[in-house]
Design a protein around this motif. Sequence first.
Motif, PDB file in Angstrom:
ATOM      1  N   ILE A  23     -83.759  50.012  49.303  1.00 19.12           N
ATOM      2  CA  ILE A  23     -83.732  49.442  47.952  1.00 19.12           C
ATOM      3  C   ILE A  23     -83.452  47.938  48.039  1.00 19.12           C
ATOM      4  O   ILE A  23     -82.471  47.533  48.668  1.00 19.12           O
ATOM      5  CB  ILE A  23     -82.610  50.117  47.119  1.00 19.12           C
ATOM      6  N   TRP A  72     -76.208  58.816  42.743  1.00 15.65           N
ATOM      7  CA  TRP A  72     -77.529  58.298  42.366  1.00 15.65           C
ATOM      8  C   TRP A  72     -78.246  57.639  43.527  1.00 15.65           C
ATOM      9  O   TRP A  72     -79.468  57.533  43.515  1.00 15.65           O
ATOM     10  CB  TRP A  72     -77.399  57.313  41.199  1.00 15.65           C
ATOM     11  N   VAL A  73     -77.484  57.149  44.494  1.00 16.60           N
ATOM     12  CA  VAL A  73     -78.119  56.548  45.680  1.00 16.60           C
ATOM     13  C   VAL A  73     -77.582  57.276  46.894  1.00 16.60           C
ATOM     14  O   VAL A  73     -76.367  57.382  47.073  1.00 16.60           O
ATOM     15  CB  VAL A  73     -77.774  55.037  45.771  1.00 16.60           C
ATOM     16  N   LEU A 111     -73.215  53.734  41.014  1.00 18.13           N
ATOM     17  CA  LEU A 111     -74.495  53.697  41.730  1.00 18.13           C
ATOM     18  C   LEU A 111     -74.321  53.643  43.240  1.00 18.13           C
ATOM     19  O   LEU A 111     -75.020  54.323  43.978  1.00 18.13           O
ATOM     20  CB  LEU A 111     -75.313  52.480  41.299  1.00 18.13           C
ATOM     21  N   GLU A 157     -85.654  58.410  44.277  1.00 18.91           N
ATOM     22  CA  GLU A 157     -84.760  58.551  45.433  1.00 18.91           C
ATOM     23  C   GLU A 157     -85.234  57.761  46.648  1.00 18.91           C
ATOM     24  O   GLU A 157     -85.535  58.330  47.693  1.00 18.91           O
ATOM     25  CB  GLU A 157     -84.601  60.031  45.806  1.00 18.91           C
ATOM     26  N   LEU A 175     -84.640  53.668  40.935  1.00 25.13           N
ATOM     27  CA  LEU A 175     -83.868  54.687  41.665  1.00 25.13           C
ATOM     28  C   LEU A 175     -84.331  56.121  41.428  1.00 25.13           C
ATOM     29  O   LEU A 175     -83.924  57.033  42.157  1.00 25.13           O
ATOM     30  CB  LEU A 175     -82.378  54.584  41.305  1.00 25.13           C
TER      31      LEU A 175
END
Length: 283
Positions: free
Chosen positions: A155, A182-183, A176, A151, A148
């Motif tokens: 995913i 974070w995402v 997450l 960026e 991660l």
Amino acid sequence: MPDSQFVVQCQALNWHRGLNHILKDVSFTIPQGSRVGLLGSNGSGKSSLLKCLTGLTLADSGTVELFGQSTMEMNDSVRERIAYVAQTPDLFPWLTVEQHLKAIGQAYPRWTERRALELALHLELSLGKLVSKLSGGDQQKLAIVLALAHEPDLIFMDEPVANLDPLRRAGLMQSLFVDGRWVKEEATIVFTSHLLADLNHLLTHILFMRQGELQWQTDWVYTKKHCRLIPKTEAAGLVSSPHFQSKKLALIDLNELTDAQGNELSRRFPAPTLDAVFAALND
Ligand SMILES: Nc1ncnc2c1ncn2[C@@H]1O[C@H](COP(=O)(O)OP(=O)(O)OP(=O)(O)O)[C@@H](O)[C@H]1O
């Protein structure tokens, strides 16, 4: 939806290993920003499909396009936008966590060291600890940080939290994939997992695999809201085409019924859960 809005386009994918036909004519598309659960029982082909989608395994026939580009001819600008967390993390045991982050970061132009360190600390990883000394759960967390930190826009995660205890898992999934720190919200995520209760509120779409075939795919947000699993005996005569039927149950779209029938079934039967749908599909 125009093709360009599909981040993943998979068409008639087949993969054999010796006499074993592992992926059988698998076709689907994934819209941008979706959280897709790739679900199915052990050995149904989920990991094999993820490897074909990422280009790690070459299918025998069929095509996969990510961001409109074939995985056979993927250039670096597309590759940099993708992350893959394998079921068994492939890590360098002789490095510390911090050294590992630095070593992998060098390969990604979009990598931010600060972000990687912050995420590692957020996941309570000890930066100075040797990777060989990390627990299975912490190795999984390191693999997530490595995936991660640059960026990614797309995913793929193969059982990313299988080794974490239930409390840590719930917190990690929330931080997450829900909080958006974070995402990116617009990132597209494809997970495999057997922990269906964790995914019930997280997923927007599901792909169910069975014995190498794509058995059923759906917009999960719509299904939870508008569909009901009802006894087959009651479904008979209501509509001509239930989404699917097991030995005892049928998944019915209430919007295809009259308002009175729909309201009555909606009152009597709860919204379907992933566990219930999984059980019915494997019946
Ligand atoms: N490299 C390989 N060589 C031979 N057979 C393989 C290979 N990889 C996978 N298989 C077989 O393909 C089938 C699907 O395996 P896969 O790992 O994709 O299933 P899965 O749905 O991810 O299972 P699980 O939920 O247990 O992780 C299994 O029968 C497996 O034995």
